[in-house]
Write an enzyme that holds these catalytic residues in place. Structure first.
Site, short mmCIF file in Angstrom:
data_model
loop_
_atom_site.label_atom_id
_atom_site.label_comp_id
_atom_site.label_asym_id
_atom_site.label_seq_id
_atom_site.Cartn_x
_atom_site.Cartn_y
_atom_site.Cartn_z
N ASP A 1 0.86 -1.11 0.12
CA ASP A 1 0.37 -0.06 -0.18
C ASP A 1 0.92 1.41 0.03
O ASP A 1 2.35 1.02 0.16
CB ASP A 1 -0.99 -0.16 1.33
CG ASP A 1 -1.59 -1.00 1.41
OD1 ASP A 1 -2.37 -1.57 0.23
OD2 ASP A 1 -2.58 -2.08 2.09
N1 URA Z 1 -0.87 -5.93 3.77
C1 URA Z 1 -1.44 -4.83 3.84
O1 URA Z 1 -2.67 -5.00 4.13
N2 URA Z 1 -0.78 -3.85 3.11
C2 URA Z 1 0.18 -3.96 2.60
O2 URA Z 1 0.61 -3.09 2.47
C3 URA Z 1 0.72 -4.81 2.82
C4 URA Z 1 -0.10 -5.85 3.34
#
Ligand code: URA
Length: 235
Positions: free
Chosen positions: A102
């Site tokens: 993310d």
């Molecule tokens: N899980 C999440 O919620 N975000 C990420 O970036 C990676 C794994």
């Protein structure tokens, strides 16, 4: 792809010539003489015929990036800077991301142009462990480990998450190891136990560990041992 098909498609050779060349040991793949027409090759195979390189193979690229917060795990974006844009010369590498993060998540991001290799990291069936350092808004409840171990049902995908391991560090921090990479998986798992992730950092994927010499935004090429550590898992 089988060597015979590859040579017929990309070198325009007839079946008869291919068999003759193979029989006489005149075909090399990655500097090794090959006699079998069903030898597996791909776009990165370095093939020579009668000592002359075919010169159509692509160079494989593998990088680890210490992804800073705010950078998008994407190739191009009209608004945000992307992880691929941080790699110098990326325009000619045709890179993709092996396991997105993310925008706010930091840490290990792997970029490559080798799709077969990256699939081994990302496909749940390969069970490559991905380890995250997680900080939560509330104290991590004692039931969290059992719930994560049992798996959580994700209605949207209609799947139950694979057993995940948690190592509590402090009341609000832990290391979490997942064997798959579903959309917002860590956040959704903590939300399922009534908690909220406030920061997330990926430390490793399989035996590839984020190099502590890399500051956020810096990257380096993976070494051969790191590349092979992923190949070895299944082959
Ligand atoms: N899980 C999440 O919620 N975000 C990420 O970036 C990676 C794994």
């Amino acid at each position: 792809m089988f060597l015979e098909r590859y040579l017929s498609k990309y070198a325009g050779l007839s079946r008869k010539s291919i068999l003759r060349l193979l029989h006489h040991g005149q075909i090399q793949v990655n500097e090794q003489t090959v006699h079998s027409r069903s030898f597996e090759v791909n776009a990165f195979s370095n093939i020579s015929i009668e000592g002359k390189p075919l010169n159509i193979h692509k160079t494989a690229h593998y990088f680890m990036l210490n992804k800073p917060a705010g950078i998008l795990s994407a190739t191009k974006d009209p608004i945000h800077k992307t992880a691929i844009e941080l790699i110098e010369g990326n325009e000619s590498f045709d890179l993709h991301i092996a396991g997105r993060l993310d925008r706010a998540t930091t840490g290990l991001l792997i970029l490559t142009n080798d799709g077969k290799w990256s699939k081994k990291i990302t496909e749940p069936v390969e069970k490559i462990p991905k380890t995250y350092f997680v900080e939560t808004a509330q104290a991590i409840s004692p039931q969290t480990a059992q719930v994560f171990e049992k798996g959580i049902y994700f209605k949207y995908e209609d799947i139950t998450t694979r057993p995940a391991n948690i190592e509590i560090m402090t009341t609000t921090t832990c290391k979490l190891t997942l064997y798959e990479g579903r959309y917002h998986q860590v956040k959704r798992m903590f939300s399922a136990v009534g908690n909220r992730v406030i920061s997330l950092h990926r430390e490793s994927m399989g035996d590839i560990v984020l190099d502590e010499n890399l500051s956020p935004g810096e990257y380096r090429a993976l070494n051969q041992t790191e590349i092979d550590s992923i190949k070895r898992k299944r082959e």
